[in-house]
Design an enzyme around this catalytic site. Structure first.
Site, PDB file in Angstrom:
ATOM      1  N   LYS A   1       0.230   4.226  -0.500  1.00 14.31           N
ATOM      2  CA  LYS A   1      -0.426   5.434   0.021  1.00 14.31           C
ATOM      3  C   LYS A   1      -0.125   6.631  -0.896  1.00 14.31           C
ATOM      4  O   LYS A   1      -0.010   6.460  -2.108  1.00 14.31           O
ATOM      5  CB  LYS A   1      -0.006   5.672   1.478  1.00 14.31           C
ATOM      6  CG  LYS A   1      -0.239   4.433   2.343  1.00 14.31           C
ATOM      7  CD  LYS A   1      -0.162   4.679   3.821  1.00 14.31           C
ATOM      8  CE  LYS A   1      -0.378   3.381   4.562  1.00 14.31           C
ATOM      9  NZ  LYS A   1      -0.474   3.530   6.019  1.00 14.31           N
TER      10      LYS A   1
ATOM     11  N   ASN B   1       0.875  -1.173   0.000  1.00 14.44           N
ATOM     12  CA  ASN B   1       0.000   0.000   0.000  1.00 14.44           C
ATOM     13  C   ASN B   1       0.915   1.226   0.000  1.00 14.44           C
ATOM     14  O   ASN B   1       1.448   1.603   1.030  1.00 14.44           O
ATOM     15  CB  ASN B   1      -0.907  -0.023   1.243  1.00 14.44           C
ATOM     16  CG  ASN B   1      -1.797   1.199   1.323  1.00 14.44           C
ATOM     17  OD1 ASN B   1      -1.862   1.997   0.384  1.00 14.44           O
ATOM     18  ND2 ASN B   1      -2.493   1.353   2.447  1.00 14.44           N
TER      19      ASN B   1
ATOM     20  N   GLY C   1       1.718   2.337  10.782  1.00 16.32           N
ATOM     21  CA  GLY C   1       2.709   3.403  10.658  1.00 16.32           C
ATOM     22  C   GLY C   1       3.368   3.785  11.974  1.00 16.32           C
ATOM     23  O   GLY C   1       4.073   4.783  12.057  1.00 16.32           O
TER      24      GLY C   1
ATOM     25  N   HIS D   1      -9.904   1.614   4.335  1.00 12.43           N
ATOM     26  CA  HIS D   1      -8.668   1.776   5.110  1.00 12.43           C
ATOM     27  C   HIS D   1      -8.933   2.767   6.245  1.00 12.43           C
ATOM     28  O   HIS D   1      -9.685   3.740   6.067  1.00 12.43           O
ATOM     29  CB  HIS D   1      -7.550   2.282   4.199  1.00 12.43           C
ATOM     30  CG  HIS D   1      -6.204   2.229   4.855  1.00 12.43           C
ATOM     31  ND1 HIS D   1      -5.799   3.170   5.771  1.00 12.43           N
ATOM     32  CD2 HIS D   1      -5.201   1.321   4.774  1.00 12.43           C
ATOM     33  CE1 HIS D   1      -4.585   2.855   6.217  1.00 12.43           C
ATOM     34  NE2 HIS D   1      -4.200   1.722   5.624  1.00 12.43           N
TER      35      HIS D   1
ATOM     36  N   SER E   1       2.578  -2.105  10.437  1.00 14.24           N
ATOM     37  CA  SER E   1       4.019  -2.188  10.710  1.00 14.24           C
ATOM     38  C   SER E   1       4.594  -3.580  10.452  1.00 14.24           C
ATOM     39  O   SER E   1       5.514  -4.012  11.148  1.00 14.24           O
ATOM     40  CB  SER E   1       4.322  -1.739  12.148  1.00 14.24           C
ATOM     41  OG  SER E   1       3.910  -0.401  12.341  1.00 14.24           O
TER      42      SER E   1
ATOM     43  N   GLU F   1      -7.287   5.136   7.365  1.00 13.92           N
ATOM     44  CA  GLU F   1      -6.984   6.538   7.024  1.00 13.92           C
ATOM     45  C   GLU F   1      -8.166   7.165   6.287  1.00 13.92           C
ATOM     46  O   GLU F   1      -8.462   8.345   6.457  1.00 13.92           O
ATOM     47  CB  GLU F   1      -5.686   6.613   6.201  1.00 13.92           C
ATOM     48  CG  GLU F   1      -4.462   6.374   7.088  1.00 13.92           C
ATOM     49  CD  GLU F   1      -3.264   5.767   6.388  1.00 13.92           C
ATOM     50  OE1 GLU F   1      -3.194   5.782   5.148  1.00 13.92           O
ATOM     51  OE2 GLU F   1      -2.384   5.247   7.111  1.00 13.92           O
TER      52      GLU F   1
ATOM     53  N   GLU G   1      -6.311  -4.668  10.269  1.00 15.80           N
ATOM     54  CA  GLU G   1      -5.286  -3.646  10.508  1.00 15.80           C
ATOM     55  C   GLU G   1      -5.623  -2.865  11.775  1.00 15.80           C
ATOM     56  O   GLU G   1      -6.375  -1.873  11.709  1.00 15.80           O
ATOM     57  CB  GLU G   1      -5.230  -2.668   9.333  1.00 15.80           C
ATOM     58  CG  GLU G   1      -4.843  -3.296   8.015  1.00 15.80           C
ATOM     59  CD  GLU G   1      -4.139  -2.284   7.122  1.00 15.80           C
ATOM     60  OE1 GLU G   1      -3.025  -2.570   6.685  1.00 15.80           O
ATOM     61  OE2 GLU G   1      -4.696  -1.193   6.881  1.00 15.80           O
TER      62      GLU G   1
HETATM   63  P1  PGA Z   1       2.251   0.290   7.693  1.00 10.66           P
HETATM   64  O1  PGA Z   1       0.851   0.557   6.949  1.00 10.66           O
HETATM   65  O2  PGA Z   1       2.767  -1.018   7.172  1.00 10.66           O
HETATM   66  O3  PGA Z   1       3.098   1.445   7.323  1.00 10.66           O
HETATM   67  O4  PGA Z   1       1.952   0.229   9.164  1.00 10.66           O
HETATM   68  C1  PGA Z   1      -0.051  -0.475   6.715  1.00 10.66           C
HETATM   69  C2  PGA Z   1      -1.298   0.061   6.079  1.00 10.66           C
HETATM   70  O5  PGA Z   1      -1.704   1.183   6.425  1.00 10.66           O
HETATM   71  O6  PGA Z   1      -1.928  -0.584   5.235  1.00 10.66           O
END
Ligand code: PGA
Length: 247
Positions: free
Chosen positions: A11, A9, A171, A95, A210, A97, A165
């Site tokens: 982003k 991903n 993140g 997601h 992460s 976000e 998630e």
């Molecule tokens: P990350 O993000 O691996 O940076 O924690 C995962 C995601 O948001 O899909």
């Protein structure tokens, strides 16, 4: 059938040139094998160029979102048929976000899921609890409601990927332990089995938050974790490919 699904991903990172370079590097590493489905979650603007780079591979392209309508007067939006026309096979939906920064509700996500399925694009539906939900010990109820709402009126679970998630792990560098992640992926599978007679056993339930080359192996060894949705680590091709090699 693939045993694992590993999705990057990206982003809101990369421009056309760096997206092409990242894709070329992933392809060059030649990490594809029959037991893993590799998917790249690319920003809209680079999807077509990345798709062209992937033409002699089994690697698929995913969008990171779509609009909940098929077409019309929605200035600046991208529809599922548009994504289909540039070779997209998956779309990341719900997601955290998008839920948090763009006020996406379960009802909107449900609409998008149905539209994606109608157009033969596989939704990667993200669910997960906040730190507060976990501390209050109601994280299972939250995730169960997210799944039931996202799948409301969806007849078959075939072609759907669920990404667990936990928001507190995204993140932050704070990964869920393998037993926390397995507990939830197992719980999700039980929900799917209750909702659907067929295919719940084979549904890809993947973990995100992460995940990196150091913790991937242990997470992927868990019975109900069938892959990963990788954010930060998917932007470094070697790290991403090292995660794939753990499958
Ligand atoms: P990350 O993000 O691996 O940076 O924690 C995962 C995601 O948001 O899909």
């Amino acid at each position: 059938m693939n045993k694992y699904l590993i999705a990057g991903n990206w982003k809101m990172n990369t421009d056309i040139d760096s997206a092409i370079t990242l894709t070329k590097n992933i392809v060059k590493e030649n990490v594809q094998n029959n037991s893993v489905k590799i998917v790249l979650g690319v920003p809209y603007i680079s999807i077509y160029e990345v798709f062209k780079e992937l033409k002699d591979t089994n690697i698929s392209v995913s969008a990171q979102n779509c609009n909940s309508e098929e077409k019309g007067a929605y200035t600046g939006e991208i529809s599922i048929p548009m994504l289909k026309s540039v070779g997209v096979e998956y779309v990341i939906l719900g997601h955290s976000e998008r839920r948090n920064y763009f006020n996406e509700t379960d009802a909107i996500i449900n609409k998008k899921v149905k539209l994606a399925l109608k157009n033969n694009i596989a939704p990667i539906i993200c669910v997960g609890e906040s730190l507060k939900d976990r501390e209050n010990n109601n994280y299972k109820d939250i995730v169960k409601a997210q799944i039931q709402n996202a799948l409301e009126g969806v007849e078959s679970i075939e072609n759907i990927v669920i990404a667990y998630e936990p928001i507190w792990a995204i993140g932050t560098g704070k990964t869920a332990t393998s037993s926390q992640a397995e507990e939830m992926c197992c719980f999700i599978r039980e929900i799917l089995k209750r909702m659907y007679e067929k295919n719940a056993e084979n549904t890809f339930i993947i973990y995100g938050g992460s995940m990196n080359k150091n913790n991937a192996k242990e997470l992927l060894e868990q019975k109900n974790i069938n892959g990963g949705l990788i954010g930060g680590a998917s932007l470094k091709y070697q790290d991403f490919c090292d995660i794939i090699k753990c499958c």
